[in-house]
Design a protein around this motif. Sequence first.
Motif, PDB file in Angstrom:
ATOM      1  N   GLU A   6       0.834  -1.215   0.000  1.00 33.37           N
ATOM      2  CA  GLU A   6       0.000   0.000   0.000  1.00 33.37           C
ATOM      3  C   GLU A   6       0.863   1.257   0.000  1.00 33.37           C
ATOM      4  O   GLU A   6       0.601   2.203  -0.743  1.00 33.37           O
ATOM      5  CB  GLU A   6      -0.897   0.026   1.248  1.00 33.37           C
TER       6      GLU A   6
ATOM      7  N   GLU B  77     -10.289   2.481   5.113  1.00 31.87           N
ATOM      8  CA  GLU B  77      -9.850   2.379   3.717  1.00 31.87           C
ATOM      9  C   GLU B  77     -11.009   1.981   2.811  1.00 31.87           C
ATOM     10  O   GLU B  77     -11.201   2.548   1.733  1.00 31.87           O
ATOM     11  CB  GLU B  77      -8.695   1.366   3.598  1.00 31.87           C
TER      12      GLU B  77
ATOM     13  N   TYR C  22      -0.817   4.414  -1.653  1.00 29.06           N
ATOM     14  CA  TYR C  22      -0.887   5.702  -0.972  1.00 29.06           C
ATOM     15  C   TYR C  22      -0.341   6.855  -1.831  1.00 29.06           C
ATOM     16  O   TYR C  22      -0.924   7.947  -1.825  1.00 29.06           O
ATOM     17  CB  TYR C  22      -0.183   5.633   0.392  1.00 29.06           C
TER      18      TYR C  22
END
Length: 195
Positions: free
Chosen positions: A58, A122, A63
């Motif tokens: 991630e 998320e 991100y």
Amino acid sequence: MSDTNSAGTNVDVVDILTSDHQDMIELIGRIKGTPDGTERRDLADALIAEVMRHAVAEEMFVYPAIEDHVPNGKEEVEHDKKEHDEIVKLMKRLEKAEAGEQEFMELVHELEGQLTHHAGDEESEQFPKLRLHIPREKLVEMGEKVENAKKLAPTRPHPSAPHSELFHKTVGPGVGMVDRILDKLTHRHTDPKGG
Ligand SMILES: [Fe+2]
Ligand SMILES: [Fe+2]
């Protein structure tokens, strides 16, 4: 070739990360479901490795895309990374805890709370925004990168490799721990004597 989901379309990065979240919660359910200390230890090690691979992937590929393409993405990522740090700290304590002691299950419950909260954020906030702001083919491509990062990154900690540099930069203290766990798991799976 990319995988397909139940709808028959190519899986995108959101499908992959969401299914990772489900695997984590399932592993926690299995830890809670067994009274056997050795099994609890093994499941906890598998959980820690899974969470680390996921968090690293991630931070490497997802991100940065949120930062670049989602309004207020930088703030959202800052918040998410803080939660990753908390989760890594908790996992380091879990790594050291004895499966037979009370603290072990206390840490498992605390980790369950944090993971559920983080995954919920998320899935309800960042992932829908990714799908809103990034074209599907890019998300499918990002999914392939995430799958590769999960396979390669933690087991190849060569200091000169760019992946690994990023790794140490983003996840820092958690990486050595994961390497050890992965080595142990790999050894166990490949040792003909059953290790
Ligand atoms: Fe995350
Ligand atoms: Fe996640």
